[in-house]
Design an enzyme around this catalytic site. Sequence first.
Site, PDB file in Angstrom:
ATOM      1  CG  HIS A 145      -2.080   0.896   1.105  1.00  0.00           C
ATOM      2  ND1 HIS A 145      -3.276   0.447   0.607  1.00  0.00           N
ATOM      3  CD2 HIS A 145      -2.251   2.215   1.369  1.00  0.00           C
ATOM      4  CE1 HIS A 145      -4.145   1.448   0.584  1.00  0.00           C
ATOM      5  NE2 HIS A 145      -3.541   2.538   1.041  1.00  0.00           N
ATOM      6  CE  LYS A 185      -7.957   1.529   2.253  1.00  0.00           C
ATOM      7  NZ  LYS A 185      -8.017   2.855   1.704  1.00  0.00           N
ATOM      8  NE  ARG A 225      -9.351  10.992   5.314  1.00  0.00           N
ATOM      9  CZ  ARG A 225      -8.396  10.079   5.020  1.00  0.00           C
ATOM     10  NH1 ARG A 225      -8.731   8.816   4.784  1.00  0.00           N
ATOM     11  NH2 ARG A 225      -7.138  10.418   4.999  1.00  0.00           N
ATOM     12  CG  ASP A 260     -11.265   3.519   3.746  1.00  0.00           C
ATOM     13  OD1 ASP A 260     -10.853   4.528   4.354  1.00  0.00           O
ATOM     14  OD2 ASP A 260     -10.826   3.186   2.632  1.00  0.00           O
ATOM     15  CB  SER A 264      -8.009   5.260   5.580  1.00  0.00           C
ATOM     16  OG  SER A 264      -8.064   4.978   4.213  1.00  0.00           O
TER      17      SER A 264
END
Length: 424
Positions: A82, A187, A168, A161, A183
């Site tokens: 990520h 996930k 956001r 999320d 967030s």
Amino acid sequence: MNIVDIINKKRKNIELNDEEIKYAIEGYVANKIKDYQMSALLMAICLNGMTDHETAVLTEVMYKSGDIINLDKIKSTKVDKHSTGGVGDKTTLILLPLVASCGVVAPKMSGRGLGFTGGTIDKLESIPGFNTKLDINDFMEQVNEIGVAIASQTGNLVPADKKIYALRDVTGTVESIPLIASSIMSKKLASGADTIVIDLKVGNGALMKDYESAKKLAETMVNIGKSHNRQVICVLTDMNQPLGCAIGNSLEVKESIDVLNNRGPKDITNLIIALATIMVSCGLGISFEEANKKVHDNLNNGNAYVKFLELVKKQGGRIEELDVAKNVVSIKSRLSGYINEIKTDDLGEISRKLGGGRYEKNDEINFGVGLVLSKKLGDYVMEDEEILKVYFDDKSVSVDEILKCFKIETNKINSNPLIYEVIK
Ligand code: URA
């Protein structure tokens, strides 16, 4: 309990209890709490932060807000990657096929653009026909078959999320350690990987502008991982200039193809090799040296690119139809000297203004627009020499606005290293 009291409490910087966090998040997912109320709460969190305990509870509630994927059917170690997001950050498009070509199983749920940063899903959708909405069974089947799949937050995965992220993006509440940590980690926990490699960007083109905040975010995510028995490895990397040269969806896909064919810009290639080495070493349980050799081999022998083509085809993409905006203008420097600073977030904003990102939740993206840098930090530019190209369509930006993003000086200053630190 009511949401207005919770907003007021956070506004006054008083710690929320577990029940209040649960009430706010579950209520929002169930549409009982309105967008404007959640926006106010998010802004209060952005301004006043959260304690480690609040962040852990927020992550837990978000993670459990929807389905939890069980990847146990995939026998080998699942390694996920990520990025906290940056300008020109196209690493997932390159890294996932590369590690899959080395034999690592790489299931990946990705997001859309956030603020001035782009998102993998938008980039992939710039490939005509590419389907990012895989259902969970197709997702698993594809991972089993070709070792890699990239999908948007499939089905009902972390709906909290999905809703909060979109809000956001358009309410100025992106840059917050607890919101980013919850967030990302919600996930990652819900999508079932054993090892999570996080490319945590630091600098003026990243959500984390300074090193101390980035380190705090890294430690927060590593600790959340530990408490859920997952290995989290955070690699703190520089984002004081766009990664590579291309900014904008299709332009970034084109540059990713260059990197996969070993003819891409040096900075992104080096970053990809470093991250891939960690992922391959963890995923296959081999030494760094062995992993590094495999990564180099698969970039050089074309296997990584073949895997990328396989991924695109499998998800319905027609790479031969990838298109960029037809109008191109060359922006020339008005000064001679070294490029000592690039206002990276401003370049990201310019790409968004051209139509490459969203201002409202349902805005359509113009995939073909964006910027391609001809010069990077530390390069010398002559007066009247090209500094970048703008790809545009129906929206424009001024040359002054673009040139203001570059600080050009007579003496060269040293630039930052690409990789600062690994925290695990
Ligand atoms: N990436 C995410 O998934 N969430 C954030 O908040 C920031 C980057």
